[in-house]
Scaffold this active site. Structure first.
Site, mmCIF file in Angstrom:
data_model
loop_
_atom_site.group_PDB
_atom_site.id
_atom_site.type_symbol
_atom_site.label_atom_id
_atom_site.label_comp_id
_atom_site.label_asym_id
_atom_site.label_seq_id
_atom_site.Cartn_x
_atom_site.Cartn_y
_atom_site.Cartn_z
ATOM 1 C CG ASP A 1 50.953 38.486 52.752
ATOM 2 O OD1 ASP A 1 49.737 38.394 52.679
ATOM 3 O OD2 ASP A 1 51.308 39.807 52.224
ATOM 4 C CD GLU B 1 50.383 42.718 58.199
ATOM 5 O OE1 GLU B 1 49.918 41.575 58.285
ATOM 6 O OE2 GLU B 1 50.998 43.171 57.034
HETATM 7 P P1 NAD Z 1 47.738 43.042 43.149
HETATM 8 O O1 NAD Z 1 46.430 43.086 44.085
HETATM 9 O O2 NAD Z 1 48.212 44.059 42.545
HETATM 10 O O3 NAD Z 1 47.953 41.758 42.227
HETATM 11 C C1 NAD Z 1 47.572 40.444 42.561
HETATM 12 C C2 NAD Z 1 47.197 39.717 41.260
HETATM 13 O O4 NAD Z 1 46.735 38.084 41.422
HETATM 14 C C3 NAD Z 1 46.134 40.585 40.297
HETATM 15 O O5 NAD Z 1 46.351 40.730 39.334
HETATM 16 C C4 NAD Z 1 44.756 39.514 40.485
HETATM 17 O O6 NAD Z 1 43.956 39.506 39.498
HETATM 18 C C5 NAD Z 1 45.618 38.080 40.583
HETATM 19 N N1 NAD Z 1 45.042 36.877 41.114
HETATM 20 C C6 NAD Z 1 44.174 36.840 42.322
HETATM 21 N N2 NAD Z 1 43.694 35.465 42.266
HETATM 22 C C7 NAD Z 1 44.373 34.761 41.384
HETATM 23 C C8 NAD Z 1 44.254 33.491 41.114
HETATM 24 N N3 NAD Z 1 43.563 32.502 41.816
HETATM 25 N N4 NAD Z 1 45.019 33.134 40.000
HETATM 26 C C9 NAD Z 1 45.933 33.853 39.491
HETATM 27 N N5 NAD Z 1 45.983 35.355 39.663
HETATM 28 C C10 NAD Z 1 45.230 35.617 40.705
HETATM 29 O O7 NAD Z 1 48.704 42.605 44.350
HETATM 30 P P2 NAD Z 1 50.209 42.795 44.679
HETATM 31 O O8 NAD Z 1 50.535 44.033 45.437
HETATM 32 O O9 NAD Z 1 50.925 42.387 43.467
HETATM 33 O O10 NAD Z 1 50.449 41.652 45.830
HETATM 34 C C11 NAD Z 1 50.469 40.294 45.428
HETATM 35 C C12 NAD Z 1 50.387 39.558 46.786
HETATM 36 O O11 NAD Z 1 51.496 39.492 47.466
HETATM 37 C C13 NAD Z 1 49.310 40.104 48.000
HETATM 38 O O12 NAD Z 1 48.828 39.051 48.608
HETATM 39 C C14 NAD Z 1 50.053 40.712 48.986
HETATM 40 O O13 NAD Z 1 49.800 40.850 50.303
HETATM 41 C C15 NAD Z 1 51.596 39.884 48.890
HETATM 42 N N6 NAD Z 1 52.738 40.518 48.968
HETATM 43 C C16 NAD Z 1 53.854 40.003 49.816
HETATM 44 C C17 NAD Z 1 54.802 40.595 50.217
HETATM 45 C C18 NAD Z 1 55.816 39.676 50.982
HETATM 46 O O14 NAD Z 1 56.894 40.287 51.410
HETATM 47 N N7 NAD Z 1 55.547 38.567 50.953
HETATM 48 C C19 NAD Z 1 55.102 41.801 49.832
HETATM 49 C C20 NAD Z 1 54.065 42.519 49.088
HETATM 50 C C21 NAD Z 1 52.933 41.828 48.855
#
Ligand code: NAD
Length: 349
Positions: free
Chosen positions: A237, A66
């Site tokens: 997101d 993006e």
């Molecule tokens: P990451 O992959 O490092 O961590 C995600 C974690 O979620 C992993 O440890 C995984 O095991 C766990 N997980 C997956 N499915 C699950 C479930 N059903 N129940 C419990 N745990 C579960 O990712 P990250 O960098 O920490 O990002 C997390 C999320 O936040 C992503 O979806 C990312 O796109 C989003 N994000 C949003 C913003 C925003 O501004 N809103 C910014 C950054 C990241």
């Protein structure tokens, strides 16, 4: 200066990952989160000064790339960011980013910065800013579901800005929760690792979901959300990627960054296109109310918006004199005669 050597106009400040880490340590992560929240709040308060558009997304089977642009007429900023939930299996991160701040008057870039760390910081700072307006007063316990890259930043922002002191962690991968607990050890939290999302939300006044999956997941069902709770939904997101059951949205007052983008990407994609929402800036400007009663369920449907990245880049630019933060990159061609770009190339041979 020779025709090919870097001239003063060719130089662009560059903040590498290593220098960003140095900056975070020089300032202190808690203080930096609070200061970033201040910059985001200041830019949200002048919301109408910004160009706004939903971010431009390129989807693939594996994830999304993006571009997130905005400008206030003085500075222009954009971020490149990806979201690839399967990356973790090849030792890569789900989210990586870099960004640029440029001078609108000349169009010249001023700053090129790593933004993987900065995105985690600004996302957590935005969540804490929203919770300051929406969470029940005095909330001390947060459930943190999804304990990956974003998790510790979220915890520290809520600790610093709201005084949250108790964390209830849950991740489908227990190793992620143990990593999170280890990293937060000694930073002022009482931490419990829970065996399920249901267990994690018990007694929590704030629920943060930060899971990664490229599909509609149901991390929270309606029966798990009691009256008065604030939900900070970070992981949904992207189109087709949500974390909450739609019934929760029907019971909640929903707050967003920029509605046209959140309707495409957020939990809100599950609701009809005219479902009522409030943009956070409206609360800050006194044009809308935040939390109004103790039993209200508030939901910050976070997706991440360009103005937050602009604010974060502006913050980094303001720190450049503070430590030796920036290297100079020879990024912009700078011929002696601005119309003789080809001559510059010839003379360099
Ligand atoms: P990451 O992959 O490092 O961590 C995600 C974690 O979620 C992993 O440890 C995984 O095991 C766990 N997980 C997956 N499915 C699950 C479930 N059903 N129940 C419990 N745990 C579960 O990712 P990250 O960098 O920490 O990002 C997390 C999320 O936040 C992503 O979806 C990312 O796109 C989003 N994000 C949003 C913003 C925003 O501004 N809103 C910014 C950054 C990241």
């Amino acid at each position: 200066m020779t025709a090919s050597s870097p001239g003063p106009l060719s130089q662009v400040a560059f903040v590498s990952v290593e220098r960003m880490i140095r900056l975070v340590h020089a300032i202190g992560v808690g203080r930096m989160l609070a200061e970033l929240a201040g910059y985001i709040e200041a830019d949200f308060r002048r919301w109408r000064s910004f160009d706004k558009t939903p971010r431009i997304a390129s989807h693939s089977h594996a994830g999304v790339i993006e571009l997130m642009p905005t400008s206030d007429g003085v500075l222009y900023g954009f971020k490149y960011v990806n979201g690839h939930p399967g990356n973790v299996h090849s030792g890569r991160q789900t989210v990586t980013a870099f960004g640029v701040l440029a001078d609108v008057e000349t169009g010249y870039p001023l700053l090129l910065s790593e933004m993987t760390i900065l995105t985690a910081l600004r996302t957590a700072a935005s969540s804490a800013l929203a919770a300051r307006l929406l969470a029940p007063p005095g909330a001390g316990t947060m459930a943190l579901i999804g304990n990956g890259a974003q998790a510790e930043f979220q915890a520290l922002a809520f600790g610093t800005v709201l005084g949250v002191g108790r964390l209830r962690l849950y991740d489908i991968d227990r190793a992620a929760s143990e990593k999170c607990q280890r990293n937060l050890d000694g930073l002022g939290f009482a931490i419990e690792i829970c065996a399920s999302a249901e267990e994690a939300v018990a007694g929590a006044e704030i629920i943060t979901t930060a899971t990664a999956d490229k599909r509609h997941a149901t991390i929270l069902t309606d029966n798990m959300v009691g009256a008065g709770v604030h939900i900070n939904a970070v992981g949904g997101d992207c189109p087709g990627k949500t974390e909450l059951h739609a019934d929760i949205l029907r019971r909640s007052d929903i707050f967003v960054e920029y509605a046209p983008q959140t309707r495409i990407e957020g939990e809100l994609q599950q609701m009809p296109p005219d479902h009522p929402v409030t943009e956070l800036w409206q609360v800050l400007a006194g044009e809308a109310r935040g939390r109004t009663d103790a039993r209200q369920i508030t939901l910050f449907d976070s997706v991440g918006f360009a103005v937050e990245d602009y604010a974060a880049l502006r913050y980094v630019r303001d720190q450049i004199g503070r430590i030796e933060l920036a290297e100079q990159l020879d990024l912009v061609a700078d011929p002696d005669d601005p119309r003789d770009l080809f001559g510059m190339l010839l003379r360099a041979a």
